[in-house]
Design a protein around this motif. Structure first.
Motif, short mmCIF file in Angstrom:
data_model
loop_
_atom_site.label_atom_id
_atom_site.label_comp_id
_atom_site.label_asym_id
_atom_site.label_seq_id
_atom_site.Cartn_x
_atom_site.Cartn_y
_atom_site.Cartn_z
N LEU A 1 0.82 -1.20 0.00
CA LEU A 1 0.00 0.00 0.00
C LEU A 1 0.86 1.26 0.00
N ARG A 2 1.98 1.22 0.72
CA ARG A 2 2.90 2.37 0.70
C ARG A 2 3.41 2.61 -0.71
N ASP A 3 3.87 1.55 -1.36
CA ASP A 3 4.40 1.69 -2.72
C ASP A 3 3.32 2.16 -3.70
N ASP A 4 2.09 1.65 -3.54
CA ASP A 4 1.00 2.05 -4.42
C ASP A 4 0.62 3.52 -4.21
N ASN A 5 0.65 3.98 -2.97
CA ASN A 5 0.36 5.39 -2.71
C ASN A 5 1.46 6.28 -3.29
N LEU A 6 2.69 5.83 -3.21
CA LEU A 6 3.79 6.60 -3.82
C LEU A 6 3.67 6.61 -5.34
N ALA A 7 3.22 5.51 -5.93
CA ALA A 7 2.96 5.48 -7.37
C ALA A 7 1.82 6.44 -7.73
N LEU A 8 0.82 6.51 -6.87
CA LEU A 8 -0.29 7.43 -7.10
C LEU A 8 0.20 8.88 -7.04
N VAL A 9 1.16 9.15 -6.17
CA VAL A 9 1.76 10.49 -6.13
C VAL A 9 2.35 10.83 -7.49
N GLU A 10 3.06 9.88 -8.08
CA GLU A 10 3.64 10.12 -9.40
C GLU A 10 2.56 10.34 -10.45
N THR A 11 1.47 9.61 -10.36
CA THR A 11 0.35 9.80 -11.28
C THR A 11 -0.23 11.20 -11.12
#
Length: 163
Positions: free
Chosen positions: A112-122
């Motif tokens: 979930l941490r990695d996915d939230n960081l990916a969402l930041v990039e999005t």
């Protein structure tokens, strides 16, 4: 039956809003995917930190779901159309689903941490598209969404220190 004209009046150029809408729809798909994954982990978390993780995942899922409506409405305000179905979400999402029968709490936190960081990039890509299009309203609102995703990632990172 002929579909009504869904083009919302806007002073932004249609070719510029198209790129913003595409970026927003990608963020919308990722937000829905992240929402469902967060709820999945909320439902299936176990172990000594059950209550803390269960509550944190539920709070985060609620926050993510709240942003989805704002993203979709922003797409419509730019005179474009947004996602229409689970299949449409699946075609646009970059956040990967997790259908595993069991995921350890530590792995849940990390994923979930990695996915939230990916969402930041999005969201940063949305901001760049909005800047290029001269869409200052999208530029401004996406900053809040970015901050929320960064905060979720931070909480997940800190919770994982003891996992």
């Amino acid at each position: 039956m002929t579909a009504p004209d869904l083009k919302t009046p806007t002073d932004l150029k249609s070719n510029a809003t198209k790129s913003v809408a595409e970026a927003l729809n990608g963020a919308l798909a990722d937000s829905f995917a992240l929402y469902l994954k967060t709820k999945n982990f909320h439902w299936h978390v176990s172990g000594p930190h059950f209550r803390d993780y269960h509550l944190m995942f539920d709070e985060q899922a609620t926050e993510i779901l709240g942003v989805t409506d704002l993203i979709a409405e922003r797409v419509r305000k730019t005179g474009n159309t947004t996602l229409r179905s689970i299949g449409d979400v699946a075609r646009h999402q970059s956040v990967k689903d997790n259908d595993a029968d069991f995921v350890s709490p530590a792995d849940m936190l990390k994923e979930l941490r990695d996915d939230n960081l990916a969402l930041v990039e999005t969201f940063r890509a949305v901001k760049a598209a909005a800047t290029e299009a001269g869409d200052n309203a999208t530029e401004g609102i996406v900053d809040d969404w970015t901050d929320q995703a960064e905060q979720r990632a931070w909480f997940l990172f800190e919770a994982a220190r003891g996992a």
